[in-house]
Design a protein around this motif. Sequence first.
Motif, PDB file in Angstrom:
ATOM      1  N   PRO A   1      -5.633 -37.111  23.353  1.00  0.00           N
ATOM      2  CA  PRO A   1      -4.624 -38.161  23.576  1.00  0.00           C
ATOM      3  C   PRO A   1      -5.068 -39.537  23.074  1.00  0.00           C
ATOM      4  N   ILE A   2      -5.170 -39.677  21.769  1.00  0.00           N
ATOM      5  CA  ILE A   2      -5.598 -40.932  21.155  1.00  0.00           C
ATOM      6  C   ILE A   2      -4.946 -41.031  19.793  1.00  0.00           C
TER       7      ILE A   2
ATOM      8  N   TRP B   1       4.126 -53.414  26.962  1.00  0.00           N
ATOM      9  CA  TRP B   1       3.012 -52.831  27.695  1.00  0.00           C
ATOM     10  C   TRP B   1       3.158 -51.316  27.652  1.00  0.00           C
ATOM     11  N   HIS B   2       2.087 -50.635  27.959  1.00  0.00           N
ATOM     12  CA  HIS B   2       2.104 -49.174  28.020  1.00  0.00           C
ATOM     13  C   HIS B   2       1.046 -48.740  29.016  1.00  0.00           C
ATOM     14  N   MET B   3       1.142 -47.516  29.453  1.00  0.00           N
ATOM     15  CA  MET B   3       0.240 -47.029  30.494  1.00  0.00           C
ATOM     16  C   MET B   3      -1.000 -46.366  29.904  1.00  0.00           C
ATOM     17  N   GLU B   4      -1.362 -46.749  28.688  1.00  0.00           N
ATOM     18  CA  GLU B   4      -2.621 -46.345  28.079  1.00  0.00           C
ATOM     19  C   GLU B   4      -3.422 -47.605  27.766  1.00  0.00           C
TER      20      GLU B   4
ATOM     21  N   LEU C   1      -5.085 -45.056  23.654  1.00  0.00           N
ATOM     22  CA  LEU C   1      -5.635 -43.825  24.219  1.00  0.00           C
ATOM     23  C   LEU C   1      -5.326 -43.694  25.698  1.00  0.00           C
ATOM     24  N   ASP C   2      -5.103 -42.472  26.110  1.00  0.00           N
ATOM     25  CA  ASP C   2      -4.879 -42.146  27.517  1.00  0.00           C
ATOM     26  C   ASP C   2      -6.238 -41.865  28.144  1.00  0.00           C
ATOM     27  N   LEU C   3      -6.814 -42.909  28.736  1.00  0.00           N
ATOM     28  CA  LEU C   3      -8.183 -42.807  29.235  1.00  0.00           C
ATOM     29  C   LEU C   3      -8.310 -41.801  30.370  1.00  0.00           C
ATOM     30  N   GLU C   4      -7.278 -41.700  31.196  1.00  0.00           N
ATOM     31  CA  GLU C   4      -7.354 -40.800  32.349  1.00  0.00           C
ATOM     32  C   GLU C   4      -7.501 -39.339  31.904  1.00  0.00           C
TER      33      GLU C   4
END
Length: 284
Positions: free
Chosen positions: A18-19, A37-40, A90-93
Amino acid sequence: MRYLASHERAVRGTFDFPIELYYVDKHHPRYEMPFHWHMEHELILVLQGALHLSINGEACTLHEGDCLLIADGSIHGGTPQDCIYECVVLDLERFLPMASKCGQRLAQIRSNGARLEGRFPAGTRAAELTSRLFEAMETEASGYEFTTTGLLWQLLGEIMARHLYRAGTANVLRQERRTQAVKKVLQRIRADYSEPLTLDDLAGEAGLAPRYLCRLFRQVTGRTPIDYLNYYRIECAAELLCTTPDNVTDIALQCGFGDVSYFSRVFRHLKEQSPGEYRRAHRT
């Protein structure tokens, strides 16, 4: 194709990687970065020129070789100056499962209100790791997924070791509450920019008095709500000029301008070109 959004919901990369990398120069429809904004998390690397940014109302300028990490949920926008830059979102989670030791460490830090957000000047170890991560994603050589993931882990280790993140404070928490109201207004502008919108409409969306909204919105974006509405409409019009054959009058109407002469004046004021000149210069 629509590039502009206030709250981005795009899927980054693939489910198991997810990047995603974005290269932005003056020909990109989103060269000027409207507030969103975004949740990544997002990493920015400036390759040339300068990028003037605002993150939750705080100004920051990046020059060649400088890097910036923007936390999930932060309202950010920017104005490039003879600039070429790259972004990795990137989705760090999903990179750091909460069952892992590293995931637990990250969760512990963030539970205290800390945000993984900071500037890495050119020449620092963090900037070097970021640049190598971008290079790995650009070339996509065999096994680049391993290289990218390894460099990301190294970068997070450097951030943790040197405390290159924003610690949780009462001011950060106040800032978070402040940005929630601005996000509501940005979402309304994104959804209804083609419709007639007044300051009272936008203030009602945020549940604030118009005068207070103007002050708050300017603190975060540097513009009043109506100034930003016109700016956003012009950015949408600029994108349509680059990506569709529609005539200028139709584009003006699609973007919320009932008066084509006024549209042309605002466009020239913000872009320093007429709509026709802009289309010819950016058509490719």
